[in-house]
Motif scaffolding. Structure first.
Motif, PDB file in Angstrom:
ATOM      1  N   ILE A   7      41.588  47.064  44.565  1.00 59.10           N
ATOM      2  CA  ILE A   7      41.489  47.335  43.127  1.00 59.10           C
ATOM      3  C   ILE A   7      40.054  47.775  42.816  1.00 59.10           C
ATOM      4  N   PRO A   8      39.883  48.867  42.039  1.00 58.89           N
ATOM      5  CA  PRO A   8      38.515  49.287  41.701  1.00 58.89           C
ATOM      6  C   PRO A   8      37.745  48.161  41.004  1.00 58.89           C
ATOM      7  N   LEU A   9      36.486  48.039  41.355  1.00 64.40           N
ATOM      8  CA  LEU A   9      35.668  46.938  40.849  1.00 64.40           C
ATOM      9  C   LEU A   9      35.616  46.914  39.319  1.00 64.40           C
ATOM     10  N   ASP A  10      35.608  48.102  38.712  1.00 67.40           N
ATOM     11  CA  ASP A  10      35.564  48.172  37.243  1.00 67.40           C
ATOM     12  C   ASP A  10      36.772  47.473  36.621  1.00 67.40           C
ATOM     13  N   ASP A  11      37.922  47.628  37.257  1.00 69.44           N
ATOM     14  CA  ASP A  11      39.134  47.000  36.730  1.00 69.44           C
ATOM     15  C   ASP A  11      39.110  45.490  36.934  1.00 69.44           C
ATOM     16  N   VAL A  12      38.605  45.074  38.088  1.00 72.68           N
ATOM     17  CA  VAL A  12      38.549  43.638  38.377  1.00 72.68           C
ATOM     18  C   VAL A  12      37.635  42.942  37.373  1.00 72.68           C
ATOM     19  N   LEU A  13      36.500  43.582  37.101  1.00 78.31           N
ATOM     20  CA  LEU A  13      35.478  42.919  36.288  1.00 78.31           C
ATOM     21  C   LEU A  13      35.604  43.215  34.795  1.00 78.31           C
ATOM     22  N   GLU A  18      32.836  38.962  28.146  1.00 82.25           N
ATOM     23  CA  GLU A  18      33.332  38.078  27.090  1.00 82.25           C
ATOM     24  C   GLU A  18      33.001  36.622  27.407  1.00 82.25           C
ATOM     25  N   ALA A  19      32.728  35.886  26.339  1.00 82.54           N
ATOM     26  CA  ALA A  19      32.339  34.489  26.521  1.00 82.54           C
ATOM     27  C   ALA A  19      33.507  33.693  27.110  1.00 82.54           C
TER      28      ALA A  19
ATOM     29  N   PRO B  53      40.187  36.883  32.630  1.00 83.02           N
ATOM     30  CA  PRO B  53      41.581  36.427  32.559  1.00 83.02           C
ATOM     31  C   PRO B  53      42.627  37.520  32.780  1.00 83.02           C
ATOM     32  N   ARG B  54      42.236  38.780  32.705  1.00 82.21           N
ATOM     33  CA  ARG B  54      43.213  39.854  32.951  1.00 82.21           C
ATOM     34  C   ARG B  54      43.717  39.851  34.388  1.00 82.21           C
ATOM     35  N   ASN B  55      42.910  39.308  35.290  1.00 83.81           N
ATOM     36  CA  ASN B  55      43.301  39.277  36.695  1.00 83.81           C
ATOM     37  C   ASN B  55      44.254  38.120  36.955  1.00 83.81           C
ATOM     38  N   LYS B  56      45.211  38.366  37.813  1.00 83.19           N
ATOM     39  CA  LYS B  56      46.039  37.270  38.303  1.00 83.19           C
ATOM     40  C   LYS B  56      45.339  36.795  39.564  1.00 83.19           C
TER      41      LYS B  56
END
Lengths: 70, 233
Positions: A7-13, A18-19, B53-56
């Motif tokens: 998964i591209p890092l941008d999507d993971v992170l 956000e707090a 939290p978007r990640n599973k």
């Protein structure tokens, strides 16, 4: 920390800035749990803090499950 | 069972579905626990950093004590590890893989959907590794993330991390170092990237996995391991 993922890092992170949701540490049924408090004495389990491995197999304390504290 | 209790039970199971997307399977009569446990490794393997939290995610600090509990419990005869993961933290992934490898309890892994990146060492760590016919495994090099300084040391460090993964896979599967390296750096198969996608029997052919199959295959192999026949690897 190093991620090895397809998964591209941008999507993971995404949403990393956000707090984080505040959590509390509480003992329920003799097991120390880190919880995300909700409404009506309910809370979502974030993680189990215990040295007893059998606590981690208890289905009601799996991360994401809802516990009631009164 | 009173009407209230029934309703309460229903609410509880609905809650389980809502929160975890899982259904609680009722224990069959006369059987307190199943001899085989099933560990699912899904989504991202979460390690030193809590992912948004978007990640599973599969939380490794939860999985490791579970493995200890399974290893210690004499009632649990075998462990089925079901993988459908896109990869994740190297250290967390290798930690789970090493734990699985060093367990006395027989383990069988089943890759469904995908066992990519750091999922590969976990898949080969089990005593017997099964991949479903349509599942894929992506073998690719570790990419740079976080703080990157353009000095040779950075690349040496990266190479060392890469080496840990390669060494583990080679040691615990039938694939050779050169073949694995070749797959990892192959060009032209992944869009704008290097690496190899292995589908089902391709993973068996290269020697990464042991067999193409499904849940029935996995459970019968696990029974064989428990009874001591056909110890593999």
């Amino acid at each position: 920390m190093m991620l090895f993922t397809v998964i591209p890092l941008d999507d993971v992170l995404e949403g990393m800035e956000e707090a984080p949701v505040p959590t509390v540490v509480m003992s329920i049924g003799g097991v120390t749990l880190e919880l995300e408090p909700g409404e009506n004495f309910q809370a979502k389990v974030v993680r189990v803090i215990s040295t007893d491995p059998s606590h981690y197999l208890n289905s009601s304390y799996q991360p994401g499950s809802i516990v009631h504290w009164t | 069972m009173s009407e209230y209790e029934e309703r309460h039970d229903e609410e509880l199971s609905l809650e389980t579905i809502k929160e975890l997307g899982q259904m609680e399977v009722p224990a069959s009569a006369g059987e307190e626990s199943q001899p085989f446990h099933c560990l699912t490794i899904i989504g991202q393997i979460e390690g030193h950093m809590v992912l948004p939290p978007r990640n599973k995610t599969t939380k490794y600090e939860h999985v490791i004590p579970q493995l200890v509990a399974i290893e210690q419990n004499p009632k649990i005869e075998g462990l089925l590890v079901v993988l459908n993961t896109v990869g994740g933290d190297i250290e967390a992934g290798l930690a789970i893989a090493e734990m699985l490898k060093t367990m006395n309890t027989p383990t069988v892994s089943l890759v469904l959907g995908g066992g990519h990146s750091i999922g590969a060492p976990i898949a080969v760590a089990a005593d017997y590794s099964i991949i479903s016919a349509t599942a894929t495994m992506t073998i690719h090099p570790i990419r740079l993330s976080g703080l990157v300084i353009g000095v040779p040391q950075t690349y040496e460090y990266l190479d060392k991390m890469q080496e840990r993964v390669i060494r583990f896979i080679v040691k615990h599967s039938r694939v050779g170092t050169e073949a694995l390296r070749d797959m990892m750096f192959r060009t032209g198969e992944l869009v704008r990237d290097v690496g190899t996608v292995l589908v089902g029997d391709e993973a068996v052919k290269v020697g990464l996995m042991d067999e193409v199959g499904g849940v029935a295959t996995a459970l019968s192999r696990l029974s064989q391991l428990v009874s001591g026949e056909g110890k593999v690897q």
